[in-house]
Structures are given as structure tokens and as C-alpha cells.
Scaffold this motif. Structure first.
Motif, PDB file in Angstrom:
ATOM      1  N   PHE A  91      -6.886  -3.402  -2.652  1.00 19.88           N
ATOM      2  CA  PHE A  91      -5.498  -3.726  -2.962  1.00 19.88           C
ATOM      3  C   PHE A  91      -5.372  -5.190  -3.358  1.00 19.88           C
ATOM      4  CE2 PHE A  91      -3.551   0.162  -1.799  1.00 19.88           C
ATOM      5  CZ  PHE A  91      -4.224   0.659  -0.702  1.00 19.88           C
ATOM      6  N   GLY A 107      -3.413  -0.081  -5.704  1.00 21.87           N
ATOM      7  CA  GLY A 107      -4.797  -0.007  -5.282  1.00 21.87           C
ATOM      8  C   GLY A 107      -5.735   0.544  -6.338  1.00 21.87           C
TER       9      GLY A 107
ATOM     10  N   GLY B  42      -0.469   1.666  -2.162  1.00 23.16           N
ATOM     11  CA  GLY B  42      -0.516   0.416  -1.428  1.00 23.16           C
ATOM     12  C   GLY B  42       0.590   0.326  -0.405  1.00 23.16           C
TER      13      GLY B  42
END
Lengths: 113, 110
Positions: A91, A107, B42
Motif C-alpha cells: 500500500f 494496493g 486499502g
């Protein structure tokens, strides 16, 4: 809404090969980071970058890793000779201010065979 | 050595129940952030707490920062299936680096 973008979303590579993961941080952000998350494990800090230099790095970030901001917009993470244990989600994150909130990209999944 | 201990690791509850997730450390943080992470994505920031003793509310979520800035909690009232996900606490050490807890997987059953 501004966002951090990462490419590729998924990369499969052979052990020993070089890999470059790319990130475009939010444009007015000044602090840049790479984190990784091995499947099923916690998010781990790799490196922080400010003013065109590394400001801090973890013990994971050994000589096989390097970061670069080549053109003022991209922020790259290079792994020179990948190992099986480098397989993880990587990330990228950026922040506007020192100690500020981090904005993460979605990511890049790296699979080393 | 875990710098940030997050508990519980996994929580499965029924819709409508309340729950609390804890984040503890022996280190003092300049701030503490809570993130939620969906599979394959994320972490997304939920809240940042900065002042010792601070309490922040985000709809049904209440976040508290300990007086000594070493611990924090996330309390969810009347959990809904949409709250299902991985919740991460992350402490900012003096120097802008975030250290993450191991995460709490929350599953809310309808």
C-alpha cells in the motif's frame, strides 16, 4: 475526490526478478509512505519519504528495497531481487502534514513464485 | 513484540448488539487513527483522535483516546450487517510513522 492511485493492481513474478510498484499520491501531499500487508497479517510500515529523501525506514526495508520520486508525481517502490516472502499487498499512502491523516491507495498485490 | 495490541481479533455478533474494540500500547502516540479495510482494498480512515481523553462520534461509532494517549477504543452501537469488516487501529509515533494493530474482524449477522 482526490485519491491515491497504484499500479499494477496485481503482479506475478518469478523469484529473483526486479519489481517496480508505482503510486501517484494526492497532488498537494508532501509525505509519502509504503506499507505492506502479508495475507492474513497486520499492516506493516516499510518507509516514509519527504522532501525527496527517505525520512524513516523499518527493518523490513533492506538493501533490496528502494524508493524514488522520479518526476514529481510518481512515487515508486522497487524490489531488486524478489523473494517468496515478499509476496504481499503493498500500500502506498500520502499525507499533507507532519503527523497527519494518511490516505491509502487500493494496493498492489505482489505474488512471487 | 506487538507495539499495538488490538482486541478482540475476531468478533461475531447479531444485528442490534453493541460492541467495543480495544487498542492498547505501552507507547505514547501523538495521535491514533482508526481505519476500516475491505478485502482487497486499502485501509480507509474513519477517525483521528489527538488529545488525551478525546471522544469522537461518527454516527453509531464512538472513538475514545485514553488520557495518557496510550490506548483507544471503538464502540459501535446497534451494529448492522453493513458494519462487517476489518477494523484497524494505528498509532502515530512522533515522526509521522503509523504502526498498526493486527486488526479486528467484525461480522454482524442479520
Amino acid at each position: 475526490e482526490p485519491e491515491v492511485t497504484q499500479t499494477p493492481s496485481h503482479q506475478v513474478t518469478q523469484m529473483g526478478q526486479e519489481v517496480i510498484l508505482r503510486c501517484v499520491p494526492i497532488s498537494n501531499h508532501l509525505y509519502f509512505y509504503w506499507y505492506r500487508q502479508i495475507l492474513g497479517q497486520k499492516v506493516e510500515f516499510l518507509v516514509s519519504f519527504y522532501n525527496n529523501e527517505i525520512s524513516e525506514k523499518s527493518e523490513i526495508f533492506d538493501d533490496q528495497f528502494s524508493v524514488e520520486r522520479p518526476d514529481g508525481s510518481n512515487f515508486t517502490l522497487k524490489i531488486r531481487s524478489t523473494k517468496l516472502e515478499d509476496s504481499a499487498m503493498y500500500f502506498c499512502a500520502s499525507a499533507t502534514v507532519y503527523g497527519g491523516e494518511l490516505f491509502f491507495g487500493e494496493g498492489s498485490r505482489l505474488t512471487v513464485l | 513484540t506487538q507495539l499495538l495490541e488490538q482486541s478482540p481479533q475476531f468478533l461475531s455478533i447479531q444485528e442490534g448488539e453493541n460492541l467495543t474494540v480495544y487498542c492498547n500500547s505501552s507507547s505514547v502516540f501523538s495521535s491514533l487513527q482508526w481505519y476500516r479495510q475491505e478485502p482487497g482494498e486499502g485501509p480507509v480512515l474513519l477517525v483521528t483522535v489527538v488529545t488525551g481523553g478525546e471522544v469522537k462520534k461518527l454516527k453509531r461509532l464512538t472513538f475514545q483516546f485514553g488520557d495518557a494517549r496510550k490506548d483507544s477504543s471503538l464502540h459501535i452501537t446497534a451494529a448492522q450487517p453493513g458494519d462487517t469488516g476489518l477494523y484497524l487501529c494505528a498509532g502515530a509515533l512522533w515522526g509521522n510513522k503509523l504502526v498498526f494493530g493486527a486488526g479486528t474482524i467484525l461480522r454482524v449477522k442479520s
